[in-house]
Design a protein around this motif. Sequence first.
Motif, PDB file in Angstrom:
ATOM      1  N   LEU A  83       0.827  -1.202   0.000  1.00 29.30           N
ATOM      2  CA  LEU A  83       0.000   0.000   0.000  1.00 29.30           C
ATOM      3  C   LEU A  83       0.863   1.253   0.000  1.00 29.30           C
ATOM      4  O   LEU A  83       0.641   2.181  -0.778  1.00 29.30           O
ATOM      5  CB  LEU A  83      -0.928  -0.010   1.213  1.00 29.30           C
ATOM      6  CG  LEU A  83      -1.895   1.177   1.338  1.00 29.30           C
ATOM      7  CD1 LEU A  83      -2.933   1.130   0.228  1.00 29.30           C
ATOM      8  CD2 LEU A  83      -2.569   1.184   2.708  1.00 29.30           C
TER       9      LEU A  83
ATOM     10  N   ILE B  12      -2.075  -5.157   2.131  1.00 28.75           N
ATOM     11  CA  ILE B  12      -3.539  -5.269   2.221  1.00 28.75           C
ATOM     12  C   ILE B  12      -3.889  -6.720   2.506  1.00 28.75           C
ATOM     13  O   ILE B  12      -3.584  -7.608   1.701  1.00 28.75           O
ATOM     14  CB  ILE B  12      -4.222  -4.796   0.925  1.00 28.75           C
ATOM     15  CG1 ILE B  12      -3.929  -3.316   0.692  1.00 28.75           C
ATOM     16  CG2 ILE B  12      -5.719  -5.038   0.978  1.00 28.75           C
ATOM     17  CD1 ILE B  12      -4.546  -2.776  -0.570  1.00 28.75           C
TER      18      ILE B  12
ATOM     19  N   CYS C 267     -10.423  -7.187   2.587  1.00 33.58           N
ATOM     20  CA  CYS C 267     -11.074  -6.463   1.515  1.00 33.58           C
ATOM     21  C   CYS C 267     -11.285  -5.009   1.917  1.00 33.58           C
ATOM     22  O   CYS C 267     -11.920  -4.733   2.942  1.00 33.58           O
ATOM     23  CB  CYS C 267     -12.423  -7.110   1.185  1.00 33.58           C
ATOM     24  SG  CYS C 267     -12.265  -8.804   0.551  1.00 33.58           S
ATOM     25  N   PRO C 268     -10.792  -4.067   1.137  1.00 37.28           N
ATOM     26  CA  PRO C 268     -10.957  -2.656   1.494  1.00 37.28           C
ATOM     27  C   PRO C 268     -12.388  -2.184   1.262  1.00 37.28           C
ATOM     28  O   PRO C 268     -13.127  -2.743   0.448  1.00 37.28           O
ATOM     29  CB  PRO C 268      -9.979  -1.953   0.564  1.00 37.28           C
ATOM     30  CG  PRO C 268      -9.873  -2.858  -0.621  1.00 37.28           C
ATOM     31  CD  PRO C 268     -10.009  -4.257  -0.100  1.00 37.28           C
TER      32      PRO C 268
ATOM     33  N   VAL D  97      -8.968   0.517   4.858  1.00 36.78           N
ATOM     34  CA  VAL D  97      -8.182  -0.549   4.251  1.00 36.78           C
ATOM     35  C   VAL D  97      -7.208  -1.033   5.311  1.00 36.78           C
ATOM     36  O   VAL D  97      -6.528  -0.239   5.953  1.00 36.78           O
ATOM     37  CB  VAL D  97      -7.450  -0.066   2.975  1.00 36.78           C
ATOM     38  CG1 VAL D  97      -6.586   1.147   3.255  1.00 36.78           C
ATOM     39  CG2 VAL D  97      -6.604  -1.173   2.381  1.00 36.78           C
TER      40      VAL D  97
ATOM     41  N   ILE E  81      -7.209   1.527  -5.743  1.00 32.83           N
ATOM     42  CA  ILE E  81      -8.032   0.430  -5.234  1.00 32.83           C
ATOM     43  C   ILE E  81      -9.492   0.692  -5.595  1.00 32.83           C
ATOM     44  O   ILE E  81     -10.059   1.735  -5.247  1.00 32.83           O
ATOM     45  CB  ILE E  81      -7.887   0.305  -3.704  1.00 32.83           C
ATOM     46  CG1 ILE E  81      -6.423   0.053  -3.338  1.00 32.83           C
ATOM     47  CG2 ILE E  81      -8.768  -0.820  -3.172  1.00 32.83           C
ATOM     48  CD1 ILE E  81      -6.169   0.060  -1.854  1.00 32.83           C
TER      49      ILE E  81
ATOM     50  N   GLY F 217     -12.286   1.395  -2.837  1.00 33.37           N
ATOM     51  CA  GLY F 217     -11.496   1.653  -1.641  1.00 33.37           C
ATOM     52  C   GLY F 217     -11.553   3.117  -1.247  1.00 33.37           C
ATOM     53  O   GLY F 217     -12.213   3.940  -1.895  1.00 33.37           O
TER      54      GLY F 217
ATOM     55  N   GLU G  54      -6.378   5.929  -2.411  1.00 31.20           N
ATOM     56  CA  GLU G  54      -5.548   4.807  -1.968  1.00 31.20           C
ATOM     57  C   GLU G  54      -5.244   3.892  -3.148  1.00 31.20           C
ATOM     58  O   GLU G  54      -6.127   3.577  -3.953  1.00 31.20           O
ATOM     59  CB  GLU G  54      -6.239   4.018  -0.862  1.00 31.20           C
ATOM     60  CG  GLU G  54      -6.465   4.793   0.420  1.00 31.20           C
ATOM     61  CD  GLU G  54      -5.170   5.137   1.116  1.00 31.20           C
ATOM     62  OE1 GLU G  54      -4.122   4.552   0.790  1.00 31.20           O
ATOM     63  OE2 GLU G  54      -5.185   6.023   1.996  1.00 31.20           O
TER      64      GLU G  54
END
Length: 247
Positions: A70, A108, A111-112, A117, A213, A216, A220
């Motif tokens: 990330l 990660i 699941c965001p 996240v 993402i 997300g 991010e």
Amino acid sequence: MVENSSQTNEIVVKQNCVDVSANVVESCENTPIRIEGITDRVIAKIPVVLAKFNVQVNVSAKVKLPEIALEIKNVKIKLMLTQCMLLQDTNTLFIKGLVRKNIDYSTIEKCPTTKDVCGDIRHCTVNIPFECTTTVEFNGFPPAEIVPSTWKEFQYFQKQKLPNNFAEKDRLLSGDLSEFNQNSTEYYNDLPYCELVNSSIINLDEYLNRKIIRNGPIQEGVFEEFEEKMTINIVLRVLQHRLVEIN
């Protein structure tokens, strides 16, 4: 404490058989002792500074992490030189080294969502190599001249008879071809060497192919590879052991 067992003839060792207590003393007195040294003129073999300078090395590299990340959380950098060699009879210095980078990054794991996240903090250690050559100005003291080794071949005079097709009174006057004679001398010169005084590194890590993402939090994104750009400033001393007269 050690006890003998009469039935099994074994030695049984009991733990915590000794109690130790100690007191902390805040200060201890000492008495200086006179240092005895040489007071007459001497000749000593000591390191002599040939040059001191700052050299800048620019490095570009790509690092691929073992998993999707990330962001990079922290980086600890350490410089290590593996070669610092002055080519004798020149002022060219060959430098090789590594930049050790210990990278902490977040991953990660779940699941965001649009609100959060979550993941773990991982680390990865990489060594980034570099090398260069630089021209040295001897602003201290010039290096000692190289004393070359010598090999000298020599021969002994020999007087021999000649074959039958020569006159009987004639003789062959020459060197002896049945042996090899040599006088060789080797000189063991002191090689200049380097000391690392200090270093500073300015670096930029740029994420490559970063992907936002889906579903997300805003902005991010994740990446797996980043490009490293570094400017390394190294302060070096070049020294050589020399015979110095001390008065």
